[in-house]
Scaffold this active site. Structure first.
Site, PDB file in Angstrom:
ATOM      1  N   ASP A   1       0.863  -1.183   0.000  1.00 17.73           N
ATOM      2  CA  ASP A   1       0.000   0.000   0.000  1.00 17.73           C
ATOM      3  C   ASP A   1       0.899   1.231   0.000  1.00 17.73           C
ATOM      4  O   ASP A   1       1.788   1.348   0.848  1.00 17.73           O
ATOM      5  CB  ASP A   1      -0.882   0.028   1.255  1.00 17.73           C
ATOM      6  CG  ASP A   1      -1.981  -1.031   1.204  1.00 17.73           C
ATOM      7  OD1 ASP A   1      -2.003  -1.810   0.241  1.00 17.73           O
ATOM      8  OD2 ASP A   1      -2.802  -1.086   2.142  1.00 17.73           O
TER       9      ASP A   1
ATOM     10  N   ASP B   1     -15.417  -3.564  -2.256  1.00 22.93           N
ATOM     11  CA  ASP B   1     -15.152  -3.396  -0.830  1.00 22.93           C
ATOM     12  C   ASP B   1     -16.494  -3.383  -0.129  1.00 22.93           C
ATOM     13  O   ASP B   1     -17.385  -2.635  -0.520  1.00 22.93           O
ATOM     14  CB  ASP B   1     -14.440  -2.062  -0.569  1.00 22.93           C
ATOM     15  CG  ASP B   1     -13.125  -1.959  -1.333  1.00 22.93           C
ATOM     16  OD1 ASP B   1     -12.522  -3.018  -1.584  1.00 22.93           O
ATOM     17  OD2 ASP B   1     -12.710  -0.840  -1.672  1.00 22.93           O
TER      18      ASP B   1
END
Length: 239
Positions: free
Chosen positions: A8, A130
């Site tokens: 990330d 998500d």
């Protein structure tokens, strides 16, 4: 079952967020390409990258870092975060990325999904769904929609999508184990390649996910905190 170590990126650094909270950040490395090299050295066959700044800004932010990673490792790479236009996709693929992950845009505009699948092919496009308790979250997780995650996946399937990254954000970065129940529902009810993400904390979690027949698992924090040794895990689950 393929294992995807996650990198990330925020402000050019390799970080982890807890539950997608942008103010709750831990920096693991100032040079993400070194981390990618480390994962490749430990047997990674694919690497998962998220441009966190991009996800929030709605456009690509950390392309230089992504390019550096692509040039450093020889394994394929998938990238998500802030990819919202055909130009964004072209640009990412031109950097040498193997496939891109589209999130928010898919929820807002299914027609766009149809268009990009016909332009680039289903092997280049992954849809990121998500969810929080089975409902779809959008815009860098800042909003929860009234969309059921499985319904959205089925709609994507109709449009030609073959692979989905399914993240349960109530679990992400918390090391509490993945949401097996919702992930299994995704696998069983859609028949798509489901890559599970969020909450993976141990080899036992990987066993559980392997049992429900996900096609892959994204592993983040558990690798950085050495709760899972990538080399062992790859040997066990990828053979």
């Amino acid at each position: 079952m393929r294992l995807y170590p996650a990198i990330d990126i925020r402000n050019g650094q390799c970080v982890r967020l807890r539950q997608g909270q942008f103010h709750d950040v831990e920096v693991y490395s100032h040079v993400p390409a070194n981390i990618a090299m480390q994962w490749e050295g430990q047997g990674a066959s694919y690497i998962h990258i998220v441009d966190l700044d991009g996800a929030l800004a709605g456009h690509s932010v950390n392309d230089e870092v992504i390019k550096e990673i692509v040039q450093t490792v020889s394994v394929p790479i998938q990238v998500g975060g802030g990819i919202r236009t055909i130009q964004d996709i072209e640009h990412k693929l031109n950097l040498g990325v193997n496939r891109v992950i589209i999130g928010t845009k898919a929820v807002e505009n299914p027609q766009f999904v149809k268009e990009i699948i016909s332009t680039f092919g289903a092997d280049k496009i992954v849809i990121g769904i998500d969810a929080k308790n089975g409902m779809v979250a959008i815009e860098g997780w800042e909003k929860v929609s009234n969309y059921n995650a499985v319904s959205l996946a089925l709609e994507m399937k109709e449009l030609g999508v073959s692979t989905i990254v399914y993240t349960d954000i109530s679990k992400d970065g918390m090391l509490q184990g993945p949401n097996i129940e919702h992930t299994k529902e995704m696998v069983d009810l859609t028949g798509l390649n489901i890559i599970a993400s969020g909450g993976v904390s141990s080899m036992k979690d990987l066993e559980e996910l392997d049992k429900i027949k996900v096609s892959g698992v994204i592993i983040g924090k558990a690798l950085y905190e050495r709760r899972i040794e990538l080399e062992n895990a790859t040997r066990l689950f990828e053979q």
